[in-house]
Design an enzyme around this catalytic site. Sequence first.
Site, PDB file in Angstrom:
ATOM      1  N   LYS A 114      -3.904   1.432   6.594  1.00 59.26           N
ATOM      2  CA  LYS A 114      -3.252   2.617   6.925  1.00 59.26           C
ATOM      3  C   LYS A 114      -2.125   3.064   6.206  1.00 59.26           C
ATOM      4  O   LYS A 114      -1.253   2.118   5.535  1.00 59.26           O
ATOM      5  CB  LYS A 114      -3.116   2.518   8.431  1.00 59.26           C
ATOM      6  CG  LYS A 114      -2.153   1.405   9.169  1.00 59.26           C
ATOM      7  CD  LYS A 114      -2.310   1.161  10.473  1.00 59.26           C
ATOM      8  CE  LYS A 114      -1.146   0.298  10.888  1.00 59.26           C
ATOM      9  NZ  LYS A 114      -1.652  -1.193  11.053  1.00 59.26           N
ATOM     10  N   ASP A 134       2.883   1.576   7.247  1.00 61.02           N
ATOM     11  CA  ASP A 134       1.531   1.911   7.350  1.00 61.02           C
ATOM     12  C   ASP A 134       1.380   3.005   8.593  1.00 61.02           C
ATOM     13  O   ASP A 134       0.537   3.426   8.709  1.00 61.02           O
ATOM     14  CB  ASP A 134       0.616   0.515   7.432  1.00 61.02           C
ATOM     15  CG  ASP A 134       1.101  -0.327   8.440  1.00 61.02           C
ATOM     16  OD1 ASP A 134       1.976  -0.214   8.980  1.00 61.02           O
ATOM     17  OD2 ASP A 134       0.218  -1.552   8.514  1.00 61.02           O
ATOM     18  N   ARG A 135       2.354   3.047   9.692  1.00 64.08           N
ATOM     19  CA  ARG A 135       2.220   3.720  10.815  1.00 64.08           C
ATOM     20  C   ARG A 135       2.723   5.283  10.449  1.00 64.08           C
ATOM     21  O   ARG A 135       3.965   5.354   9.504  1.00 64.08           O
ATOM     22  CB  ARG A 135       2.840   3.130  11.935  1.00 64.08           C
ATOM     23  CG  ARG A 135       2.039   1.772  12.340  1.00 64.08           C
ATOM     24  CD  ARG A 135       2.449   1.423  13.645  1.00 64.08           C
ATOM     25  NE  ARG A 135       1.810   0.442  13.999  1.00 64.08           N
ATOM     26  CZ  ARG A 135       1.896  -0.285  15.195  1.00 64.08           C
ATOM     27  NH1 ARG A 135       2.295   0.227  15.915  1.00 64.08           N
ATOM     28  NH2 ARG A 135       1.330  -1.371  15.315  1.00 64.08           N
ATOM     29  N   SER A 152       5.661  -6.097  10.397  1.00 62.22           N
ATOM     30  CA  SER A 152       5.473  -4.605  10.607  1.00 62.22           C
ATOM     31  C   SER A 152       6.379  -4.112  11.646  1.00 62.22           C
ATOM     32  O   SER A 152       7.551  -3.864  11.561  1.00 62.22           O
ATOM     33  CB  SER A 152       3.874  -4.553  11.222  1.00 62.22           C
ATOM     34  OG  SER A 152       3.461  -2.938  11.444  1.00 62.22           O
ATOM     35  N   HIS A 153       5.947  -3.478  13.130  1.00 59.05           N
ATOM     36  CA  HIS A 153       6.720  -2.777  13.849  1.00 59.05           C
ATOM     37  C   HIS A 153       7.755  -3.550  14.489  1.00 59.05           C
ATOM     38  O   HIS A 153       8.592  -3.137  15.527  1.00 59.05           O
ATOM     39  CB  HIS A 153       6.029  -1.768  14.632  1.00 59.05           C
ATOM     40  CG  HIS A 153       5.047  -2.859  15.569  1.00 59.05           C
ATOM     41  ND1 HIS A 153       3.876  -3.058  15.093  1.00 59.05           N
ATOM     42  CD2 HIS A 153       5.050  -3.070  16.788  1.00 59.05           C
ATOM     43  CE1 HIS A 153       3.216  -3.839  16.106  1.00 59.05           C
ATOM     44  NE2 HIS A 153       3.844  -3.667  16.953  1.00 59.05           N
ATOM     45  N   ASP A 174       6.558  -1.793   7.687  1.00 64.13           N
ATOM     46  CA  ASP A 174       6.119  -1.912   6.492  1.00 64.13           C
ATOM     47  C   ASP A 174       5.320  -0.583   5.979  1.00 64.13           C
ATOM     48  O   ASP A 174       4.774  -0.826   4.880  1.00 64.13           O
ATOM     49  CB  ASP A 174       5.086  -2.888   6.730  1.00 64.13           C
ATOM     50  CG  ASP A 174       3.731  -2.724   7.781  1.00 64.13           C
ATOM     51  OD1 ASP A 174       4.176  -1.998   8.502  1.00 64.13           O
ATOM     52  OD2 ASP A 174       2.756  -3.205   7.627  1.00 64.13           O
ATOM     53  N   ASP A 193       6.795   2.886  10.152  1.00 62.51           N
ATOM     54  CA  ASP A 193       7.310   1.639  10.725  1.00 62.51           C
ATOM     55  C   ASP A 193       7.918   0.796   9.516  1.00 62.51           C
ATOM     56  O   ASP A 193       7.999   1.164   8.438  1.00 62.51           O
ATOM     57  CB  ASP A 193       5.892   1.089  11.602  1.00 62.51           C
ATOM     58  CG  ASP A 193       5.053   0.594  10.547  1.00 62.51           C
ATOM     59  OD1 ASP A 193       4.993   1.199   9.276  1.00 62.51           O
ATOM     60  OD2 ASP A 193       4.294  -0.127  11.095  1.00 62.51           O
TER      61      ASP A 193
END
Length: 565
Positions: A398, A303-304, A135-136, A301, A299
């Site tokens: 998300k 989702d943010r 992710s991030h 992946d 981000d």
Amino acid sequence: MHGTRSLALQTKQGSLAKVITTAPILTVPTTPFTDQKPGTSGLRKKVRVFQQAGYAESFIQSVFDAVPGHEGATLVIGGDGRYLNREVIQVAIRMAAANGFAKVLVGQGGILSTPAASHAIRKYGAIGGLVLSASHNPGGPNEDFGIKYNVSNGGPAPEPVTEAIHARTLEIAQYRTIDAPDIDLDRLGSTQVGAMAVEVIDPVADYAELMESLFDFPAIRALLASGFTLSFDAMSAVTGPYAHEIFETRLGAPVGTVVNGTPLPDFGHHHPDPNLVHARDLYERMMGPGAPDFGAASDGDGDRNLIIGRGQYVTPSDSLAVLAANAHLAPAYAGGLKGIARSMPTSGAADRVAAALGIPLYETPTGWKFFGNLLDAGMATICGEESAGTGSDHVREKDGIWAVLLWLNVLAARRLSVAAVMADHWAQYGRNYYARHDYEGIATPAGDALMAHLRESLSALPGTQTAAGTVEAADDFAYTDPTDGSVSARQGIRVLFAGGSRVVFRLSGTGTEGATLRVYIEACEPAGGNLTQPAAEALAPLVAAAEQLARIAHFTGMDAPTVIT
Ligand code: VG1
Ligand code: CO
């Protein structure tokens, strides 16, 4: 490894009757790794940890062992394109074939954003999916990698499943793979790996179609054609191809609207974390002269989301509240919302919207895995987290681009600036001033000691005088899932003050080195109060109270956070 063996069977006449492709299944002995407990969002470790012989294999086999019914099922595989993505995908495909899956769907180039993977699992009736992402967290040979397993509803494995996976990692003795070459991840279409079909799918098409079914694309197109300007920073991460297709191609925003739109294995040496520190360029552009009307970032992946209007930063907690209050302006939500869910540290701004709409509000622990049951049960429609995650029942993750599109749909309907939307929202509901202070890279024992100290002092906290007033109540948040009764305890220390203001303390569950302390600070100002203070000013008394109660400097040796967002 040897190549796949093709066995040609000759008939009596000598002609080629049948070609059977076989690939021997190999059972490889392994010993358990003791550090494979999934955190807030899957297993995240340094790349070099994942590069140990058998490490990724042992975790993937543990996932398969913990998923009953995988034989003959379909599995989705994709990732955010970070370093090691392609290698682990090839490993996972061979293991899926050896474990009896009938089919693997994999995104072209190994790419699938987290929400696109969630959608693919649901659309194609897969039993689940492997999402390869940290992710991030930064990527590259010296940075982070991760594996997350999503279940058949498209969402992150809930706690009973992650616990079963973890238990399996501690006893695993062997993994299964086959003797087969790598597949061509860049070519769309089907291949056979052993007895299993592998289909390389367009990572963007299904997702873009889903977005078009939810939102009023003609209205957004008209908004963009009217001179409204947009800047989307994909942070050299997975959303680039999605953003180019949706914003520039389908919605007609000019080329150049999407910046950093090519996924890079090391994200161009940046943290693909859309916050005020790591998306500083976007922030400065949005606050400077000649800023576009609307700025957003996503981000690693996808989702943010980060939302910044011209001259107006929107906290993720406020964004959730505004989207919930205005969702009916988008076609998918025109019938209203069934409920709103937010993670515990997320501000109470959404609670006021839920109250005004007369719908339930659910408060869950940190992490999207806690929303899945509520969404499946039709109890909530929109969910959000203070960490810049917002989403709905369209998938079970998300979804960064979804949030940007809902904002654009709202702005297209209301024809107001972001700043005007926020002022209007606060005037109606009041304002929850909010910030999160992160103390990164502290020694794990120091983080544990700080939390232990808070837990020990819990019963004595009520009545304590601080710069922010008297502590009214304090607890260690525990959640009982209303759909299955499962309990998740020790989810963070809450210190509550009069009027809903509060400070929350917890340790991150996504880091890969040492500990990160997160301190969440929220000051509630009712409608009619002072709604236009700088956030730092409104929060200063609570920041002082947090230091007094948790002795952050004493335990961490740091007198300021590393990130404020
Ligand atoms: C963080 C966030 C949490 C989020 C999680 C995964 O977890 O606080 O809200 O769900 O990351 O998001 P933690 O345990 O580090 O606070 V992502 O976009 O990294 O999959
Ligand atoms: Co993410």
